[in-house]
Write a protein that holds these residues in place. Structure first.
Motif, mmCIF file in Angstrom:
data_model
loop_
_atom_site.group_PDB
_atom_site.id
_atom_site.type_symbol
_atom_site.label_atom_id
_atom_site.label_comp_id
_atom_site.label_asym_id
_atom_site.label_seq_id
_atom_site.Cartn_x
_atom_site.Cartn_y
_atom_site.Cartn_z
ATOM 1 N N ALA A 175 -1.077 38.193 -56.774
ATOM 2 C CA ALA A 175 -0.602 38.978 -55.635
ATOM 3 C C ALA A 175 -1.512 39.412 -54.783
ATOM 4 O O ALA A 175 -1.055 39.354 -53.498
ATOM 5 N N VAL A 176 -2.614 39.623 -55.159
ATOM 6 C CA VAL A 176 -3.831 39.934 -54.202
ATOM 7 C C VAL A 176 -3.947 38.684 -53.168
ATOM 8 O O VAL A 176 -4.189 38.726 -52.087
ATOM 9 N N ILE A 177 -4.222 37.427 -53.981
ATOM 10 C CA ILE A 177 -4.238 36.261 -52.920
ATOM 11 C C ILE A 177 -3.005 35.953 -52.194
ATOM 12 O O ILE A 177 -3.458 35.700 -50.981
ATOM 13 N N SER A 178 -1.922 36.384 -52.550
ATOM 14 C CA SER A 178 -0.594 36.030 -51.778
ATOM 15 C C SER A 178 -0.770 37.203 -50.705
ATOM 16 O O SER A 178 -0.548 36.682 -49.255
ATOM 17 N N ALA A 179 -1.294 38.054 -50.894
ATOM 18 C CA ALA A 179 -1.251 39.365 -49.812
ATOM 19 C C ALA A 179 -2.472 39.056 -48.868
ATOM 20 O O ALA A 179 -2.133 38.770 -47.483
ATOM 21 N N ALA A 180 -3.620 38.320 -49.194
ATOM 22 C CA ALA A 180 -4.660 38.025 -48.429
ATOM 23 C C ALA A 180 -3.974 36.802 -47.477
ATOM 24 O O ALA A 180 -4.393 36.682 -46.288
ATOM 25 N N GLU A 181 -3.118 35.850 -48.227
ATOM 26 C CA GLU A 181 -2.661 34.763 -47.300
ATOM 27 C C GLU A 181 -1.842 35.227 -46.254
ATOM 28 O O GLU A 181 -1.788 34.972 -45.162
ATOM 29 N N TYR A 182 -0.959 36.320 -46.591
ATOM 30 C CA TYR A 182 0.043 36.755 -45.806
ATOM 31 C C TYR A 182 -0.775 37.370 -44.436
ATOM 32 O O TYR A 182 -0.297 37.217 -43.296
ATOM 33 N N LEU A 183 -1.921 37.929 -44.612
ATOM 34 C CA LEU A 183 -2.719 38.377 -43.661
ATOM 35 C C LEU A 183 -3.515 37.549 -42.876
ATOM 36 O O LEU A 183 -3.710 37.537 -41.511
ATOM 37 N N LEU A 184 -3.997 36.436 -43.408
ATOM 38 C CA LEU A 184 -5.030 35.692 -42.913
ATOM 39 C C LEU A 184 -4.358 34.416 -42.540
ATOM 40 O O LEU A 184 -4.979 33.710 -41.499
ATOM 41 N N VAL A 185 -3.278 33.982 -42.639
ATOM 42 C CA VAL A 185 -2.581 32.790 -42.375
ATOM 43 C C VAL A 185 -0.906 33.212 -41.652
ATOM 44 O O VAL A 185 -0.123 32.894 -42.386
ATOM 45 N N PRO A 186 -1.149 34.071 -40.708
ATOM 46 C CA PRO A 186 0.047 34.377 -40.126
ATOM 47 C C PRO A 186 0.916 33.346 -39.407
ATOM 48 O O PRO A 186 2.248 33.612 -39.564
ATOM 49 N N TRP A 187 0.463 32.241 -39.135
ATOM 50 C CA TRP A 187 1.117 30.915 -38.630
ATOM 51 C C TRP A 187 2.310 30.437 -39.607
ATOM 52 O O TRP A 187 3.143 30.064 -39.174
ATOM 53 N N LYS A 188 1.719 30.444 -40.803
ATOM 54 C CA LYS A 188 2.476 29.998 -42.018
ATOM 55 C C LYS A 188 3.769 31.046 -42.175
ATOM 56 O O LYS A 188 5.025 30.693 -42.116
ATOM 57 N N ARG A 189 3.429 32.228 -42.223
ATOM 58 C CA ARG A 189 4.426 33.329 -42.409
ATOM 59 C C ARG A 189 5.255 33.290 -41.315
ATOM 60 O O ARG A 189 6.608 33.464 -41.689
ATOM 61 N N ASN A 190 4.988 33.257 -40.072
ATOM 62 C CA ASN A 190 6.071 33.180 -38.863
ATOM 63 C C ASN A 190 6.743 31.652 -39.073
ATOM 64 O O ASN A 190 8.164 31.710 -38.649
ATOM 65 N N ALA A 191 6.204 30.625 -39.437
ATOM 66 C CA ALA A 191 6.857 29.397 -39.652
ATOM 67 C C ALA A 191 7.947 29.431 -40.613
ATOM 68 O O ALA A 191 9.305 29.147 -40.473
ATOM 69 N N VAL A 192 7.701 30.396 -41.811
ATOM 70 C CA VAL A 192 8.704 30.480 -42.836
ATOM 71 C C VAL A 192 9.799 31.295 -42.237
ATOM 72 O O VAL A 192 10.991 31.065 -42.742
ATOM 73 N N GLU A 193 9.471 32.436 -41.473
ATOM 74 C CA GLU A 193 10.457 33.134 -41.185
ATOM 75 C C GLU A 193 11.380 32.691 -40.030
ATOM 76 O O GLU A 193 12.533 32.914 -40.252
ATOM 77 N N VAL A 194 10.962 31.529 -39.371
ATOM 78 C CA VAL A 194 11.711 30.975 -38.458
ATOM 79 C C VAL A 194 12.896 30.122 -39.060
ATOM 80 O O VAL A 194 13.893 30.050 -38.811
ATOM 81 N N LYS A 195 12.014 29.424 -40.050
ATOM 82 C CA LYS A 195 12.990 28.432 -41.119
ATOM 83 C C LYS A 195 14.085 29.260 -41.587
ATOM 84 O O LYS A 195 15.071 28.846 -41.643
ATOM 85 N N ILE A 196 13.930 30.487 -42.071
ATOM 86 C CA ILE A 196 14.996 31.236 -42.644
ATOM 87 C C ILE A 196 15.929 31.555 -41.706
ATOM 88 O O ILE A 196 17.132 31.648 -42.140
#
Length: 262
Positions: free
Chosen positions: A241-262
């Motif tokens: 969970a800690v690494i996932s949270a870090a990824e969520y904060l440090l790789v916003p472009w991946k998060r945005n891509a997933v959100e658009v896909k959904i």
């Protein structure tokens, strides 16, 4: 909507597991009258009471294990990143290093841990080394894959604008490969915790793995066994969970891509 359904599904699975567990505990104790039922599959209330009574010691021991796992994870991740960079910069280095990395993973941890302990005569050092050893390979391989997966057209454009290697890596390859890096980190983090727990069981005087072995075989308070198992599992989930949270904060472009896909 999909997130809501996913959460409901997870809750249903957890409820089903708890119901099956409680049913198994009841059958062993009250139907088969097994004298060891409380040790094999204790009731959920028994586990909760034992957890409450021993929580301070269990969390203290879990903190010790987690500290060594975190230190080994940090060292192993750093080594993995450096190796991936070296192999990415030089094809010759990749051909020389990668086969040895693969061979290193053929050594089982159960066989390596006693060797490391015998060499250093220290459980603390052994925990860190084993956690680092189990961390560096997934990090290195995934990051190297990220470097290789960058769009060739973008690389060509960078070179067309006279970009050097420093600009190529900082502006393109490293940002592009961050999702790959975090994939390796998410794989490695729970494994580092597991490695530290394994070394706890060898000859340690502390750590959650020591509690598990001592309560099971050493004549300690057997009621701590299942709470210790649950905490050990939660440590792995926490690291993920800690690494996932870090990824969520440090790789916003991946998060945005997933959100658009959904």
């Amino acid at each position: 909507m999909k997130t809501y359904k996913k959460r409901i599904s997870i809750l249903l699975w957890i409820s089903a597991v708890l119901i099956i567990w409680e049913a198994a505990a009841y059958i062993l104790k009250d139907v088969f009258n097994d004298p060891l039922a409380s040790k094999k599959v204790p009731g959920l209330l028994e586990i909760a009471v034992s957890f409450s009574e021993n929580s301070s010691n269990l969390f203290r021991q879990a903190g010790i294990t987690m500290s060594y796992a975190a230190a080994g994870f940090a060292i192993g991740a750093s080594v993995g990143i450096i190796l991936a960079l070296i192999m990415s910069l030089s094809g010759l280095c990749e051909k020389m290093i990668l086969p040895y990395l693969l061979v290193s993973q053929m050594i089982p941890i159960l066989g390596l841990a006693p060797i490391i302990f015998g060499l250093f005569k220290s459980i603390a050092v052994s925990r860190v080394i084993i956690a680092a050893y189990i961390t560096f390979f997934p990090v290195s391989v995934n990051l190297l894959s990220g470097f290789k997966s960058a769009d060739e057209h973008l690389k060509a454009m960078m070179y067309a604008y006279a970009s050097g290697r420093y600009q190529l890596y900082t502006k393109l390859l490293i940002p592009y490969s961050l999702p790959y890096l975090f994939t390796g980190l998410k794989i490695s983090a729970p494994m580092a915790v597991t490695a530290a727990i394994l070394v706890d069981t060898l000859s340690g005087k502390d750590g959650i793995g020591y509690v598990i072995v001592f309560t099971l075989y050493g004549g300690g308070t057997t009621g701590q066994f299942w709470p210790a198992i649950i905490i050990a599992a939660l440590l792995g989930l926490l690291s993920f969970a800690v690494i996932s949270a870090a990824e969520y904060l440090l790789v916003p472009w991946k998060r945005n891509a997933v959100e658009v896909k959904i």
